[in-house]
Scaffold this motif. Structure first.
Motif, PDB file in Angstrom:
ATOM      1  N   ALA A 241     -18.699  30.064  41.053  1.00  0.00           N
ATOM      2  CA  ALA A 241     -18.241  30.388  42.405  1.00  0.00           C
ATOM      3  C   ALA A 241     -16.752  30.682  42.438  1.00  0.00           C
ATOM      4  CB  ALA A 241     -18.560  29.231  43.351  1.00  0.00           C
ATOM      5  N   GLY A 242     -15.982  30.074  41.548  1.00  0.00           N
ATOM      6  CA  GLY A 242     -14.547  30.317  41.520  1.00  0.00           C
ATOM      7  C   GLY A 242     -13.850  29.353  40.585  1.00  0.00           C
ATOM      8  N   ALA A 243     -12.555  29.634  40.316  1.00  0.00           N
ATOM      9  CA  ALA A 243     -11.726  28.777  39.464  1.00  0.00           C
ATOM     10  C   ALA A 243     -10.416  28.506  40.193  1.00  0.00           C
ATOM     11  CB  ALA A 243     -11.476  29.433  38.104  1.00  0.00           C
ATOM     12  N   PHE A 244      -9.962  27.258  40.159  1.00  0.00           N
ATOM     13  CA  PHE A 244      -8.826  26.831  40.965  1.00  0.00           C
ATOM     14  C   PHE A 244      -7.831  26.057  40.105  1.00  0.00           C
ATOM     15  CE2 PHE A 244     -12.639  27.101  43.465  1.00  0.00           C
ATOM     16  CZ  PHE A 244     -12.267  27.745  44.637  1.00  0.00           C
ATOM     17  N   ARG A 245      -6.549  26.268  40.371  1.00  0.00           N
ATOM     18  CA  ARG A 245      -5.512  25.530  39.649  1.00  0.00           C
ATOM     19  C   ARG A 245      -5.402  24.095  40.182  1.00  0.00           C
ATOM     20  NH1 ARG A 245      -1.652  27.096  36.390  1.00  0.00           N
ATOM     21  NH2 ARG A 245      -1.995  29.294  36.908  1.00  0.00           N
ATOM     22  N   VAL A 246      -5.600  23.906  41.494  1.00  0.00           N
ATOM     23  CA  VAL A 246      -5.490  22.589  42.115  1.00  0.00           C
ATOM     24  C   VAL A 246      -6.883  21.970  42.227  1.00  0.00           C
ATOM     25  CG1 VAL A 246      -4.701  21.319  44.144  1.00  0.00           C
ATOM     26  CG2 VAL A 246      -3.475  23.381  43.409  1.00  0.00           C
ATOM     27  N   LYS A 247      -7.043  20.753  41.722  1.00  0.00           N
ATOM     28  CA  LYS A 247      -8.354  20.106  41.703  1.00  0.00           C
ATOM     29  C   LYS A 247      -8.887  19.882  43.123  1.00  0.00           C
ATOM     30  CE  LYS A 247     -10.866  16.071  40.046  1.00  0.00           C
ATOM     31  NZ  LYS A 247     -10.789  14.702  39.515  1.00  0.00           N
ATOM     32  N   GLU A 248      -7.984  19.554  44.086  1.00  0.00           N
ATOM     33  CA  GLU A 248      -8.432  19.306  45.461  1.00  0.00           C
ATOM     34  C   GLU A 248      -9.096  20.550  46.055  1.00  0.00           C
ATOM     35  OE1 GLU A 248      -5.639  18.422  44.199  1.00  0.00           O
ATOM     36  OE2 GLU A 248      -5.681  16.220  44.340  1.00  0.00           O
ATOM     37  N   ARG A 253     -14.103  23.358  47.716  1.00  0.00           N
ATOM     38  CA  ARG A 253     -15.047  24.465  47.567  1.00  0.00           C
ATOM     39  C   ARG A 253     -16.446  23.945  47.232  1.00  0.00           C
ATOM     40  NH1 ARG A 253     -17.033  29.114  49.206  1.00  0.00           N
ATOM     41  NH2 ARG A 253     -17.570  30.583  47.536  1.00  0.00           N
ATOM     42  N   THR A 254     -16.522  22.902  46.414  1.00  0.00           N
ATOM     43  CA  THR A 254     -17.812  22.313  46.054  1.00  0.00           C
ATOM     44  C   THR A 254     -18.524  21.749  47.286  1.00  0.00           C
ATOM     45  OG1 THR A 254     -16.903  21.726  43.884  1.00  0.00           O
ATOM     46  CG2 THR A 254     -18.938  20.640  44.546  1.00  0.00           C
ATOM     47  N   LEU A 255     -17.776  21.063  48.136  1.00  0.00           N
ATOM     48  CA  LEU A 255     -18.364  20.521  49.359  1.00  0.00           C
ATOM     49  C   LEU A 255     -18.853  21.627  50.287  1.00  0.00           C
ATOM     50  CD1 LEU A 255     -15.860  17.610  50.155  1.00  0.00           C
ATOM     51  CD2 LEU A 255     -18.179  17.422  49.263  1.00  0.00           C
ATOM     52  N   GLN A 256     -18.085  22.730  50.381  1.00  0.00           N
ATOM     53  CA  GLN A 256     -18.496  23.858  51.218  1.00  0.00           C
ATOM     54  C   GLN A 256     -19.830  24.437  50.743  1.00  0.00           C
ATOM     55  OE1 GLN A 256     -15.191  26.546  51.014  1.00  0.00           O
ATOM     56  NE2 GLN A 256     -13.947  25.393  52.492  1.00  0.00           N
ATOM     57  N   LEU A 257     -19.972  24.568  49.420  1.00  0.00           N
ATOM     58  CA  LEU A 257     -21.215  25.123  48.874  1.00  0.00           C
ATOM     59  C   LEU A 257     -22.407  24.203  49.148  1.00  0.00           C
ATOM     60  CD1 LEU A 257     -19.967  26.525  45.435  1.00  0.00           C
ATOM     61  CD2 LEU A 257     -20.455  27.798  47.521  1.00  0.00           C
ATOM     62  N   GLU A 259     -22.675  22.162  51.650  1.00  0.00           N
ATOM     63  CA  GLU A 259     -22.990  22.262  53.072  1.00  0.00           C
ATOM     64  C   GLU A 259     -23.793  23.524  53.384  1.00  0.00           C
ATOM     65  OE1 GLU A 259     -19.240  22.045  55.002  1.00  0.00           O
ATOM     66  OE2 GLU A 259     -18.991  19.881  54.672  1.00  0.00           O
ATOM     67  N   LYS A 260     -23.608  24.560  52.573  1.00  0.00           N
ATOM     68  CA  LYS A 260     -24.367  25.797  52.763  1.00  0.00           C
ATOM     69  C   LYS A 260     -25.779  25.710  52.185  1.00  0.00           C
ATOM     70  CE  LYS A 260     -20.447  29.015  52.851  1.00  0.00           C
ATOM     71  NZ  LYS A 260     -19.823  30.193  52.201  1.00  0.00           N
ATOM     72  N   GLY A 261     -26.078  24.624  51.501  1.00  0.00           N
ATOM     73  CA  GLY A 261     -27.415  24.452  50.956  1.00  0.00           C
ATOM     74  C   GLY A 261     -27.514  24.604  49.458  1.00  0.00           C
ATOM     75  N   TYR A 262     -26.392  24.828  48.767  1.00  0.00           N
ATOM     76  CA  TYR A 262     -26.416  24.947  47.303  1.00  0.00           C
ATOM     77  C   TYR A 262     -26.262  23.536  46.729  1.00  0.00           C
ATOM     78  CZ  TYR A 262     -25.730  29.917  48.250  1.00  0.00           C
ATOM     79  OH  TYR A 262     -25.864  31.210  48.698  1.00  0.00           O
ATOM     80  N   THR A 263     -27.359  22.842  46.612  1.00  0.00           N
ATOM     81  CA  THR A 263     -27.343  21.427  46.221  1.00  0.00           C
ATOM     82  C   THR A 263     -26.907  21.207  44.777  1.00  0.00           C
ATOM     83  OG1 THR A 263     -29.698  21.595  45.665  1.00  0.00           O
ATOM     84  CG2 THR A 263     -29.128  20.860  47.898  1.00  0.00           C
ATOM     85  N   LYS A 264     -27.044  22.221  43.945  1.00  0.00           N
ATOM     86  CA  LYS A 264     -26.652  22.078  42.539  1.00  0.00           C
ATOM     87  C   LYS A 264     -25.177  22.403  42.301  1.00  0.00           C
ATOM     88  CE  LYS A 264     -31.199  23.038  40.502  1.00  0.00           C
ATOM     89  NZ  LYS A 264     -31.936  23.872  39.518  1.00  0.00           N
ATOM     90  N   ALA A 265     -24.450  22.738  43.357  1.00  0.00           N
ATOM     91  CA  ALA A 265     -23.032  23.069  43.214  1.00  0.00           C
ATOM     92  C   ALA A 265     -22.262  21.862  42.695  1.00  0.00           C
ATOM     93  CB  ALA A 265     -22.470  23.527  44.560  1.00  0.00           C
ATOM     94  N   ARG A 266     -21.332  22.110  41.795  1.00  0.00           N
ATOM     95  CA  ARG A 266     -20.564  21.016  41.209  1.00  0.00           C
ATOM     96  C   ARG A 266     -19.295  21.536  40.542  1.00  0.00           C
ATOM     97  NH1 ARG A 266     -24.864  18.644  37.427  1.00  0.00           N
ATOM     98  NH2 ARG A 266     -26.246  19.644  38.911  1.00  0.00           N
ATOM     99  N   LEU A 267     -18.385  20.615  40.271  1.00  0.00           N
ATOM    100  CA  LEU A 267     -17.169  20.894  39.504  1.00  0.00           C
ATOM    101  C   LEU A 267     -17.471  20.593  38.043  1.00  0.00           C
ATOM    102  CD1 LEU A 267     -14.104  21.445  39.248  1.00  0.00           C
ATOM    103  CD2 LEU A 267     -13.724  19.059  39.813  1.00  0.00           C
ATOM    104  N   VAL A 268     -17.348  21.613  37.160  1.00  0.00           N
ATOM    105  CA  VAL A 268     -17.762  21.437  35.768  1.00  0.00           C
ATOM    106  C   VAL A 268     -16.600  21.190  34.825  1.00  0.00           C
ATOM    107  CG1 VAL A 268     -19.859  22.785  36.045  1.00  0.00           C
ATOM    108  CG2 VAL A 268     -17.745  23.945  35.404  1.00  0.00           C
ATOM    109  N   GLY A 269     -15.385  21.015  35.376  1.00  0.00           N
ATOM    110  CA  GLY A 269     -14.263  20.712  34.493  1.00  0.00           C
ATOM    111  C   GLY A 269     -13.252  21.831  34.423  1.00  0.00           C
ATOM    112  N   VAL A 270     -12.392  21.755  33.413  1.00  0.00           N
ATOM    113  CA  VAL A 270     -11.286  22.701  33.250  1.00  0.00           C
ATOM    114  C   VAL A 270     -11.647  23.718  32.180  1.00  0.00           C
ATOM    115  CG1 VAL A 270      -8.845  22.929  32.702  1.00  0.00           C
ATOM    116  CG2 VAL A 270      -9.650  20.910  33.906  1.00  0.00           C
ATOM    117  N   ASN A 271     -11.468  25.012  32.478  1.00  0.00           N
ATOM    118  CA  ASN A 271     -11.756  26.053  31.489  1.00  0.00           C
ATOM    119  C   ASN A 271     -10.560  26.272  30.575  1.00  0.00           C
ATOM    120  OD1 ASN A 271      -9.906  27.551  32.971  1.00  0.00           O
ATOM    121  ND2 ASN A 271     -11.430  28.831  33.963  1.00  0.00           N
TER     122      ASN A 271
END
Length: 311
Positions: A241-248, A253-257, A259-271
């Motif tokens: 969905a996207g990549a962010f420099r700030v963890k917050e 963004r994960t919470l927004q997804l 709330e939209k119904g994407y239950t598998k949305a998650r933060l997978v770490g730092v690339n």
């Protein structure tokens, strides 16, 4: 434009600078190079590249503009959006656009964005003041030819001396015996010195080990440990969905997804670019991942992409 200079300033400090809505400029360390044929030396540098997939803002450029121009953060974002529109307008008109000291852009067939980096600046601060130069190749054959010419002009000849008497043989034998005795004495002396040095070295090593064992280190104010609570996804196919420099921002963004119904949305770490990556989900089957990607691009995010790797 002034934003060219702001992006260039940030590339000295960061490995990834995102121009929101356009793409990211990436730097990677490259060792010094010596060209074999030209004998040219090139110092270490940061190799510049561009990734059109990283378009979500991480706040870095906007914060820098707001600080430099002393303007609100919202106004800085408006400046960035205006600059991006300027770039796209020029590209769609068929122009070759240049971002000063960074590189040039052009659109090819099927709106493929091509980037050619500039080599005017070296963004590696440790190489400041170093420039490329060419060293003349060393040719040792020249000296060999000169020596051969000198030998031809002044040849060295060895002629046997007249043997008037064999008395010199007696003195030569005495000299050989004397040298042999001297050599034996010197050999024994060197053996004694070597043994003494070895014993001194062993003693020094023992003292050093005792010092190391007795040494203690105490930190009055140790730094707190940093822990990242990251869920490990299953599967190697990730719909990003996207990549962010700030963890917050990534967590938001994960919470927004979700709330939209994407239950598998998650933060997978730092690339590898140091950005926190958020995914709609991770899948074991490639066909399922592609199906989800098409659905996401249609319903939620046209810029979503598929990342295939083992986390």
């Amino acid at each position: 434009m002034q934003l060219d200079q702001y992006i260039s300033d940030l590339l000295y400090r960061y490995e990834c600078v995102i121009l929101p809505g356009f793409g990211a400029f990436l730097t990677q360390y490259q060792s010094a190079i010596v060209h074999e044929s030209t004998q040219a030396f090139y110092p270490p540098k940061k190799k510049l590249s561009f990734n059109a997939q990283l378009i979500d803002t991480d706040g870095l450029l906007a914060n820098y503009i707001a600080k430099k121009d002393m303007i609100p953060h919202e106004e800085a974002n408006i400046k960035i959006a205006s600059y991006v529109r300027f770039l796209y307008d020029g590209l769609h008109k068929g122009s070759i656009l240049e971002i000063k000291n960074i590189g040039t852009f052009r659109l090819e067939e099927e709106n493929s964005l091509q980037f050619e980096p500039s080599y005017r600046l070296n963004y590696l601060t440790s190489s400041f003041g170093l420039s490329s130069y060419t060293s003349p190749q060393i040719t040792r054959e020249v000296y060999k030819e000169e020596v051969q010419k000198l030998e031809e002009k002044a040849p060295i000849a060895f002629t046997p001396e007249r043997r008037t008497s064999n008395g010199w043989m007696k003195y030569a034998a005495i000299a050989v015996i004397g040298l042999g005795l001297t050599g034996a004495g010197s050999f024994n002396y060197l053996k004694n010195v070597e043994a003494h040095n070895y014993a001194a070295k062993e003693e020094a090593n023992i003292q050093l080990e005792e010092k190391i064992q007795q040494a203690t280190f105490a930190f009055e104010n140790p730094l707190p440990a940093i822990t990242l609570d990251i869920m490990q996804p299953k599967g190697n196919y990730h719909v990003v969905a996207g990549a962010f420099r700030v963890k917050e921002n990534a967590e938001k963004r994960t919470l927004q997804l979700k709330e939209k119904g994407y239950t598998k949305a998650r933060l997978v770490g730092v690339n590898k670019y140091g950005l926190f990556q958020v995914v709609y989900g991770s899948y074991v089957n490639s066909q399922e991942a592609l199906s989800i990607l098409r659905q996401v691009r249609k319903e939620d995010n046209k810029t979503a992409w598929l990342d295939v790797r083992s986390l």
